[in-house]
Design a protein around this motif. Structure first.
Motif, PDB file in Angstrom:
ATOM      1  N   ASP A 158      -3.206  11.312   9.712  1.00 44.13           N
ATOM      2  CA  ASP A 158      -1.967  10.684   9.247  1.00 44.13           C
ATOM      3  C   ASP A 158      -1.152  10.316  10.464  1.00 44.13           C
ATOM      4  OD1 ASP A 158      -2.149  10.723   6.406  1.00 44.13           O
ATOM      5  OD2 ASP A 158      -1.829  12.884   6.447  1.00 44.13           O
ATOM      6  N   ARG A 173      -3.946   0.988   7.654  1.00 43.76           N
ATOM      7  CA  ARG A 173      -4.455   2.008   6.734  1.00 43.76           C
ATOM      8  C   ARG A 173      -4.699   3.308   7.483  1.00 43.76           C
ATOM      9  NH1 ARG A 173      -8.061  -2.409   5.400  1.00 43.76           N
ATOM     10  NH2 ARG A 173      -7.545  -3.343   3.386  1.00 43.76           N
ATOM     11  N   ASN A 174      -4.307   4.435   6.865  1.00 42.45           N
ATOM     12  CA  ASN A 174      -4.597   5.740   7.460  1.00 42.45           C
ATOM     13  C   ASN A 174      -6.062   6.083   7.271  1.00 42.45           C
ATOM     14  OD1 ASN A 174      -2.191   6.551   8.641  1.00 42.45           O
ATOM     15  ND2 ASN A 174      -1.385   7.389   6.743  1.00 42.45           N
ATOM     16  N   GLU A 175      -6.608   6.811   8.220  1.00 39.82           N
ATOM     17  CA  GLU A 175      -7.951   7.353   8.076  1.00 39.82           C
ATOM     18  C   GLU A 175      -7.875   8.622   7.232  1.00 39.82           C
ATOM     19  OE1 GLU A 175     -10.765   5.984   9.374  1.00 39.82           O
ATOM     20  OE2 GLU A 175      -9.596   4.311  10.187  1.00 39.82           O
ATOM     21  N   LEU A 176      -9.014   9.044   6.718  1.00 40.19           N
ATOM     22  CA  LEU A 176      -9.056  10.202   5.833  1.00 40.19           C
ATOM     23  C   LEU A 176      -8.507  11.461   6.513  1.00 40.19           C
ATOM     24  CD1 LEU A 176      -9.954  11.257   3.070  1.00 40.19           C
ATOM     25  CD2 LEU A 176     -12.201  11.750   4.067  1.00 40.19           C
ATOM     26  N   LYS A 177      -8.851  11.695   7.774  1.00 38.18           N
ATOM     27  CA  LYS A 177      -8.473  12.935   8.448  1.00 38.18           C
ATOM     28  C   LYS A 177      -7.261  12.794   9.352  1.00 38.18           C
ATOM     29  CE  LYS A 177     -13.134  14.871   8.440  1.00 38.18           C
ATOM     30  NZ  LYS A 177     -14.240  15.381   9.266  1.00 38.18           N
ATOM     31  N   SER A 198      -3.400  16.049  11.757  1.00 41.78           N
ATOM     32  CA  SER A 198      -4.644  16.377  11.062  1.00 41.78           C
ATOM     33  C   SER A 198      -4.583  17.819  10.571  1.00 41.78           C
ATOM     34  CB  SER A 198      -5.853  16.219  11.995  1.00 41.78           C
ATOM     35  OG  SER A 198      -5.990  14.888  12.421  1.00 41.78           O
ATOM     36  N   SER A 256      -7.504  -1.324  10.031  1.00 46.80           N
ATOM     37  CA  SER A 256      -7.800   0.111  10.056  1.00 46.80           C
ATOM     38  C   SER A 256      -7.007   0.772  11.174  1.00 46.80           C
ATOM     39  CB  SER A 256      -9.296   0.342  10.264  1.00 46.80           C
ATOM     40  OG  SER A 256      -9.663   0.000  11.590  1.00 46.80           O
TER      41      SER A 256
END
Length: 193
Positions: A102, A96-100, A110, A41
Motif C-alpha cells: 500500500d 493501482r496498488n499491488e497486493l502486498k 506491507s 501499475s
C-alpha cells in the motif's frame, strides 16, 4: 488573416515586433487540449515507463507514445506539449496498488506475519521488496506488535529528486500451533519472576 497597408507601413509588421517572431495571428491561435485518465501499475510508477494510446482528433485517430514519470502518484496530472501537432495532452494518472504493498505518499506499507515467539526472542525474517529484491530484516527481542519496521530507501521514487521513500513493515503477530509445553512453562516462569 488580413494585411493592412498605410503609406508604406504594414500593421502586421508592427504586431509581429510587439508579440515576437510568431506574429500576432499565431499568438491568438488556441491550442487544442486533450484530457484523459490512464491507469498504471505501482511497478510502472516505480520505474517509469513508455506507453501508447489512441486519441480521436479532428484529423482522425492518432496513436501517441507518452512517458509515465518515475514516482508518479494517483491524481497527478502531467501535461505533454510535444507529442501532438498543434495540441496538448493532459493525463491524470491513477496508480493501482499491488497486493502486498500500500502506498502512502512516497512510502510503501506491507503486512508481515510474525510469530509471537519471534517478537519475544527476536528473529531474522526475509522480506521481498516491490522490485523483487530479497532483504534480511532483523527483529529485535521484545519487539512490540504495534512497532513498525522501517527500511530506508525502499519506498517509491520521489519525483524529480533522485531520492526514495521508505518501506514500512506492519507486524501481524500469530500464535504458532507447535509451541512445546517446555516453552510455555519457561514463559510462565519468567513472568512470575
Amino acid at each position: 488573416g488580413f494585411s493592412f497597408h498605410t503609406q508604406g507601413f504594414d500593421i502586421n509588421d508592427i504586431f509581429s515586433q510587439i508579440f515576437g517572431k510568431q506574429g500576432f495571428h499565431q499568438r491568438n491561435h488556441q491550442k487544442q487540449v486533450f484530457r484523459t485518465q490512464v491507469y498504471v501499475s505501482l511497478l510502472d510508477a516505480y520505474h517509469g515507463s513508455t506507453q501508447m494510446m489512441q486519441l480521436n482528433t479532428a484529423s482522425g485517430p492518432k496513436v501517441v507514445n507518452f512517458a509515465v514519470p518515475k514516482g508518479v502518484a494517483s491524481g497527478d496530472q502531467v501535461r505533454y506539449d510535444n507529442i501532438l501537432e498543434d495540441a496538448s495532452l493532459i493525463i491524470q494518472f491513477i496508480v493501482r496498488n499491488e497486493l502486498k504493498f500500500d502506498r502512502n505518499g512516497d512510502d510503501l506499507y506491507s503486512n508481515v506475519p510474525i510469530s509471537v515467539l519471534e517478537l519475544i526472542t527476536g528473529a531474522k525474517i526475509e522480506f521481498t521488496s516491490l522490485t523483487g529484491k530479497k532483504l534480511e530484516v532483523t527483529i529485535q527481542p521484545k519487539t512490540q506488535p504495534t512497532d513498525q519496521i522501517r527500511i530506508q530507501g525502499y519506498g517509491m521514487p520521489i519525483r524529480d529528486s533522485g531520492f526514495y521513500g521508505d518501506q514500512l513493515l506492519l507486524l501481524k503477530p500469530y500464535v504458532p500451533d507447535n509451541i512445546s509445553q517446555d516453552v510455555i512453562d519457561s514463559i510462565l516462569r519468567n513472568q512470575s519472576k
